[in-house]
Design an enzyme around this catalytic site. Structure first.
Site, PDB file in Angstrom:
ATOM      1  N   SER A 162       0.808  -1.222   0.000  1.00 56.68           N
ATOM      2  CA  SER A 162       0.000   0.000   0.000  1.00 56.68           C
ATOM      3  C   SER A 162       0.840   1.270   0.000  1.00 56.68           C
ATOM      4  O   SER A 162       1.918   1.324   0.611  1.00 56.68           O
ATOM      5  CB  SER A 162      -0.856  -0.016   1.273  1.00 56.68           C
ATOM      6  OG  SER A 162      -1.384   1.263   1.529  1.00 56.68           O
ATOM      7  N   GLU A 197       0.163   3.611   1.751  1.00 53.15           N
ATOM      8  CA  GLU A 197       0.233   4.049   3.156  1.00 53.15           C
ATOM      9  C   GLU A 197       1.637   3.817   3.722  1.00 53.15           C
ATOM     10  O   GLU A 197       2.021   4.417   4.720  1.00 53.15           O
ATOM     11  CB  GLU A 197      -0.770   3.267   4.006  1.00 53.15           C
ATOM     12  CG  GLU A 197      -2.138   3.896   4.103  1.00 53.15           C
ATOM     13  CD  GLU A 197      -2.151   5.201   4.883  1.00 53.15           C
ATOM     14  OE1 GLU A 197      -1.776   5.209   6.057  1.00 53.15           O
ATOM     15  OE2 GLU A 197      -2.567   6.224   4.302  1.00 53.15           O
ATOM     16  N   TYR A 236      -1.498   0.312  10.673  1.00 59.25           N
ATOM     17  CA  TYR A 236      -1.774  -0.297   9.370  1.00 59.25           C
ATOM     18  C   TYR A 236      -0.554  -0.173   8.457  1.00 59.25           C
ATOM     19  O   TYR A 236      -0.094  -1.150   7.856  1.00 59.25           O
ATOM     20  CB  TYR A 236      -2.995   0.381   8.722  1.00 59.25           C
ATOM     21  CG  TYR A 236      -3.232  -0.042   7.290  1.00 59.25           C
ATOM     22  CD1 TYR A 236      -3.999  -1.168   6.979  1.00 59.25           C
ATOM     23  CD2 TYR A 236      -2.680   0.676   6.220  1.00 59.25           C
ATOM     24  CE1 TYR A 236      -4.206  -1.564   5.662  1.00 59.25           C
ATOM     25  CE2 TYR A 236      -2.875   0.289   4.902  1.00 59.25           C
ATOM     26  CZ  TYR A 236      -3.645  -0.830   4.628  1.00 59.25           C
ATOM     27  OH  TYR A 236      -3.838  -1.220   3.327  1.00 59.25           O
TER      28      TYR A 236
HETATM   29  P1  NAP Z   1     -11.530  -4.683   1.891  1.00 61.57           P
HETATM   30  O1  NAP Z   1     -12.678  -4.350   0.989  1.00 61.57           O
HETATM   31  O2  NAP Z   1     -11.538  -4.188   3.285  1.00 61.57           O
HETATM   32  O3  NAP Z   1     -11.365  -6.285   1.894  1.00 61.57           O
HETATM   33  C1  NAP Z   1     -10.547  -6.926   2.835  1.00 61.57           C
HETATM   34  C2  NAP Z   1     -10.790  -8.417   2.750  1.00 61.57           C
HETATM   35  O4  NAP Z   1      -9.949  -9.085   3.717  1.00 61.57           O
HETATM   36  C3  NAP Z   1     -12.230  -8.844   3.080  1.00 61.57           C
HETATM   37  O5  NAP Z   1     -12.613  -9.880   2.204  1.00 61.57           O
HETATM   38  C4  NAP Z   1     -12.107  -9.373   4.503  1.00 61.57           C
HETATM   39  O6  NAP Z   1     -13.096 -10.325   4.851  1.00 61.57           O
HETATM   40  C5  NAP Z   1     -10.736 -10.048   4.406  1.00 61.57           C
HETATM   41  N1  NAP Z   1     -10.165 -10.353   5.727  1.00 61.57           N
HETATM   42  C6  NAP Z   1      -9.951  -9.491   6.754  1.00 61.57           C
HETATM   43  N2  NAP Z   1      -9.415 -10.139   7.798  1.00 61.57           N
HETATM   44  C7  NAP Z   1      -9.278 -11.436   7.432  1.00 61.57           C
HETATM   45  C8  NAP Z   1      -8.787 -12.598   8.078  1.00 61.57           C
HETATM   46  N3  NAP Z   1      -8.354 -12.595   9.352  1.00 61.57           N
HETATM   47  N4  NAP Z   1      -8.786 -13.774   7.376  1.00 61.57           N
HETATM   48  C9  NAP Z   1      -9.262 -13.843   6.118  1.00 61.57           C
HETATM   49  N5  NAP Z   1      -9.745 -12.766   5.452  1.00 61.57           N
HETATM   50  C10 NAP Z   1      -9.751 -11.578   6.098  1.00 61.57           C
HETATM   51  O7  NAP Z   1     -10.154  -4.162   1.228  1.00 61.57           O
HETATM   52  P2  NAP Z   1      -9.814  -3.817  -0.305  1.00 61.57           P
HETATM   53  O8  NAP Z   1     -10.022  -2.357  -0.502  1.00 61.57           O
HETATM   54  O9  NAP Z   1     -10.467  -4.799  -1.199  1.00 61.57           O
HETATM   55  O10 NAP Z   1      -8.241  -4.038  -0.299  1.00 61.57           O
HETATM   56  C11 NAP Z   1      -7.663  -5.304  -0.647  1.00 61.57           C
HETATM   57  C12 NAP Z   1      -6.233  -5.349  -0.155  1.00 61.57           C
HETATM   58  O11 NAP Z   1      -5.474  -4.305  -0.770  1.00 61.57           O
HETATM   59  C13 NAP Z   1      -6.044  -5.140   1.346  1.00 61.57           C
HETATM   60  O12 NAP Z   1      -4.942  -5.914   1.741  1.00 61.57           O
HETATM   61  C14 NAP Z   1      -5.715  -3.673   1.471  1.00 61.57           C
HETATM   62  O13 NAP Z   1      -4.990  -3.441   2.654  1.00 61.57           O
HETATM   63  C15 NAP Z   1      -4.878  -3.468   0.233  1.00 61.57           C
HETATM   64  N6  NAP Z   1      -4.872  -2.132  -0.355  1.00 61.57           N
HETATM   65  C16 NAP Z   1      -6.035  -1.519  -0.654  1.00 61.57           C
HETATM   66  C17 NAP Z   1      -6.014  -0.268  -1.264  1.00 61.57           C
HETATM   67  C18 NAP Z   1      -7.286   0.453  -1.625  1.00 61.57           C
HETATM   68  O14 NAP Z   1      -7.221   1.661  -1.886  1.00 61.57           O
HETATM   69  N7  NAP Z   1      -8.417  -0.229  -1.709  1.00 61.57           N
HETATM   70  C19 NAP Z   1      -4.776   0.343  -1.558  1.00 61.57           C
HETATM   71  C20 NAP Z   1      -3.604  -0.334  -1.249  1.00 61.57           C
HETATM   72  C21 NAP Z   1      -3.653  -1.586  -0.655  1.00 61.57           C
HETATM   73  P3  NAP Z   1     -14.534  -9.880   5.503  1.00 61.57           P
HETATM   74  O15 NAP Z   1     -15.416  -9.540   4.334  1.00 61.57           O
HETATM   75  O16 NAP Z   1     -14.941 -11.106   6.223  1.00 61.57           O
HETATM   76  O17 NAP Z   1     -14.264  -8.697   6.393  1.00 61.57           O
HETATM   77  N1  GDD Z   2     -12.352   7.369   6.330  1.00 59.09           N
HETATM   78  C1  GDD Z   2     -12.463   8.691   6.446  1.00 59.09           C
HETATM   79  N2  GDD Z   2     -13.600   9.238   6.994  1.00 59.09           N
HETATM   80  N3  GDD Z   2     -11.432   9.470   6.038  1.00 59.09           N
HETATM   81  C2  GDD Z   2     -11.579  10.807   6.125  1.00 59.09           C
HETATM   82  C3  GDD Z   2     -12.719  11.417   6.650  1.00 59.09           C
HETATM   83  C4  GDD Z   2     -13.779  10.587   7.114  1.00 59.09           C
HETATM   84  O1  GDD Z   2     -14.806  11.035   7.602  1.00 59.09           O
HETATM   85  N4  GDD Z   2     -12.552  12.754   6.584  1.00 59.09           N
HETATM   86  C5  GDD Z   2     -11.355  12.977   6.051  1.00 59.09           C
HETATM   87  N5  GDD Z   2     -10.748  11.805   5.781  1.00 59.09           N
HETATM   88  C6  GDD Z   2      -9.391  11.643   5.235  1.00 59.09           C
HETATM   89  C7  GDD Z   2      -8.503  10.706   6.056  1.00 59.09           C
HETATM   90  O2  GDD Z   2      -7.987  11.410   7.206  1.00 59.09           O
HETATM   91  C8  GDD Z   2      -7.438  10.363   5.017  1.00 59.09           C
HETATM   92  O3  GDD Z   2      -6.455  11.362   4.981  1.00 59.09           O
HETATM   93  C9  GDD Z   2      -8.211  10.376   3.692  1.00 59.09           C
HETATM   94  O4  GDD Z   2      -9.471  11.009   3.959  1.00 59.09           O
HETATM   95  C10 GDD Z   2      -8.472   8.997   3.093  1.00 59.09           C
HETATM   96  O5  GDD Z   2      -9.008   8.159   4.096  1.00 59.09           O
HETATM   97  P1  GDD Z   2      -9.608   6.707   3.740  1.00 59.09           P
HETATM   98  O6  GDD Z   2     -10.597   6.821   2.653  1.00 59.09           O
HETATM   99  O7  GDD Z   2     -10.053   6.093   5.020  1.00 59.09           O
HETATM  100  O8  GDD Z   2      -8.364   5.931   3.097  1.00 59.09           O
HETATM  101  P2  GDD Z   2      -6.838   5.829   3.521  1.00 59.09           P
HETATM  102  O9  GDD Z   2      -6.064   6.662   2.538  1.00 59.09           O
HETATM  103  O10 GDD Z   2      -6.637   6.078   4.964  1.00 59.09           O
HETATM  104  O11 GDD Z   2      -6.525   4.290   3.275  1.00 59.09           O
HETATM  105  C11 GDD Z   2      -6.971   3.622   2.082  1.00 59.09           C
HETATM  106  O12 GDD Z   2      -5.964   3.710   1.098  1.00 59.09           O
HETATM  107  C12 GDD Z   2      -4.739   3.026   1.422  1.00 59.09           C
HETATM  108  C13 GDD Z   2      -3.775   3.259   0.247  1.00 59.09           C
HETATM  109  O13 GDD Z   2      -3.112   4.475   0.418  1.00 59.09           O
HETATM  110  C14 GDD Z   2      -7.283   2.185   2.452  1.00 59.09           C
HETATM  111  O14 GDD Z   2      -7.888   1.560   1.346  1.00 59.09           O
HETATM  112  C15 GDD Z   2      -6.041   1.394   2.804  1.00 59.09           C
HETATM  113  O15 GDD Z   2      -6.371   0.016   2.971  1.00 59.09           O
HETATM  114  C16 GDD Z   2      -5.048   1.559   1.634  1.00 59.09           C
HETATM  115  O16 GDD Z   2      -3.866   0.851   1.909  1.00 59.09           O
END
Ligand code: NAP
Ligand code: GDD
Length: 324
Positions: A123, A125, A147
């Site tokens: 990520s 992050e 995280y």
């Molecule tokens: P998500 O919608 O939160 O999906 C997470 C998945 O992980 C869900 O299917 C959840 O199952 C499963 N999970 C959580 N804990 C588990 C455990 N103990 N054992 C087995 N499965 C488990 O996340 P996403 O946005 O699809 O992201 C997918 C991956 O990419 C994650 O690793 C995330 O950290 C990473 N990532 C995401 C982003 C982004 O912007 N979306 C960016 C960079 C990296 P449940 O449905 O049961 O909760």
């Molecule tokens: N969630 C949330 N809720 N975020 C808020 C809010 C609110 O009400 N208001 C402002 N924010 C700001 C957060 O402080 C952060 O700076 C930004 O919006 C994005 O927050 P999220 O959408 O929660 O995503 P994230 O950037 O913290 O994390 C996501 O992206 C990562 C990749 O950079 C997640 O998908 C992570 O799993 C992923 O790794």
């Protein structure tokens, strides 16, 4: 026929990746943890085309059984506690799933079949308090949350299993990617859902935190292709995947509210509960390595993404509203 095993199949990315791999003629094994209720919402439409299997990233034995039974060609490790804000409340759980869970899966592959190709969902992050603008594969990490710290471990253990045991293990450093299937607690979906509720008269305010945070937001459907491309290369590697553009939360609000003819200033309320103990102020990718090696580029623009999400929430809420 190739077999792909996806952990985190019930999540946003798991659902898009499964659709993508089915189109490529893969046999798809989706891994779910046990739950007292169904968590199929995002994969309901493909349930008859995939095989669901139960395992938990906390449990080594369940992972061994899984890999032994299905003998996949490729493993995509998407399972994680993925909400940054929750990682301060659950730092140990986050570390166990997002960091040690990766080792458990890699250990399983090492012992059961080291020929399996492995993708780790790393990520942006990990860049946290950014040391360079834009961020590329060589930018030093400075995580700002439990995280982010756990994801740095997951990334480095992936690199180490590649270098120590010659496992084809690639790490995709993905910047934020969103969709109508995004969890409701993430800011983009919170905004698109909030805008739709306000437009339909179901709500009159939207509580948010830091509006000045900037993110490189793309469409999840585009990003899963990059995961697959990484495992089709001749060598494993690390790749930054993003759009190369950054936008603030405020800008997301402006466009989303404006799209339905409203002004965000009248509805958005600053709520201290949505601020974090430490913030990642700015993320912006340099995806040139992926463009060159993988031939990957995002397709959906930022504005198209915002509109896609608002439209989807309007449709969903209108449907619920008028069918109840
Ligand atoms: P998500 O919608 O939160 O999906 C997470 C998945 O992980 C869900 O299917 C959840 O199952 C499963 N999970 C959580 N804990 C588990 C455990 N103990 N054992 C087995 N499965 C488990 O996340 P996403 O946005 O699809 O992201 C997918 C991956 O990419 C994650 O690793 C995330 O950290 C990473 N990532 C995401 C982003 C982004 O912007 N979306 C960016 C960079 C990296 P449940 O449905 O049961 O909760
Ligand atoms: N969630 C949330 N809720 N975020 C808020 C809010 C609110 O009400 N208001 C402002 N924010 C700001 C957060 O402080 C952060 O700076 C930004 O919006 C994005 O927050 P999220 O959408 O929660 O995503 P994230 O950037 O913290 O994390 C996501 O992206 C990562 C990749 O950079 C997640 O998908 C992570 O799993 C992923 O790794």
């Amino acid at each position: 026929m190739k077999t792909a095993l996806i952990t985190g199949i019930t999540g946003q990315d798991g659902s898009y990746l499964a659709e993508f791999l089915l189109k490529k003629n893969y046999k798809v094994i989706g891994v779910m943890r046990r739950s007292s209720t169904t968590t199929h919402e995002r994969i309901e439409h493909i349930l008859d085309k995939i095989t669901l299997a139960q395992a938990d990233m906390h449990d080594q034995g369940s992972l061994i059984n899984l890999i032994e039974e299905y003998q996949p060609t490729e493993v995509y490790n998407l399972a994680a506690q993925s909400f940054v804000h929750s990682s301060w409340n659950q730092p140990i759980l986050t570390g166990d799933v997002n960091a040690l869970g990766v080792t458990r899966l890699l250990e399983t592959i090492r012992y059961v079949n080291p020929k399996i190709r492995f993708y780790q969902a790393s990520s942006s992050e990990m860049f946290g308090k950014v040391q360079e603008i834009p961020q590329n594969e060589k930018t030093p990490f400075y995580p700002r949350s439990p995280y982010g710290v756990a994801k740095v471990y997951g990334h480095w253990i992936t690199v180490n299993y590649r270098e120590s045991f010659n496992i084809f293990a690639s790490s995709g450093i993905l910047f934020n990617h969103e969709s109508p299937r995004r969890g409701l607690e993430f800011v983009t979906r919170k905004i698109s859902d909030g805008v739709a509720r306000i437009k339909l008269g179901l709500s009159d305010r939207l509580n948010l935190g830091n509006l000045d945070a900037q993110r490189d937001w793309g469409f999840a459907g585009d990003f899963v292709e990059a995961m697959w491309l990484m495992l089709q290369q001749s060598e494993p590697n690390n790749y930054v995947i993003g759009t190369g553009e950054t936008h603030s939360v405020r800008e997301f609000c402006e466009i989303a509210f404006d799209y339905v003819g409203l002004e965000y200033e009248k509805y958005v309320i600053n709520d201290e509960h949505n601020f974090r103990p430490a913030e990642v102020d700015l993320l912006i990718s340099d995806p040139s390595q992926a463009m060159k090696d993988l031939g990957w580029k995002y397709k959906v623009s930022f504005k198209e993404l915002v509109k896609m999400m608002v439209d989807a929430d309007l449709n969903r809420l209108e449907y619920h509203h008028y069918s109840n």
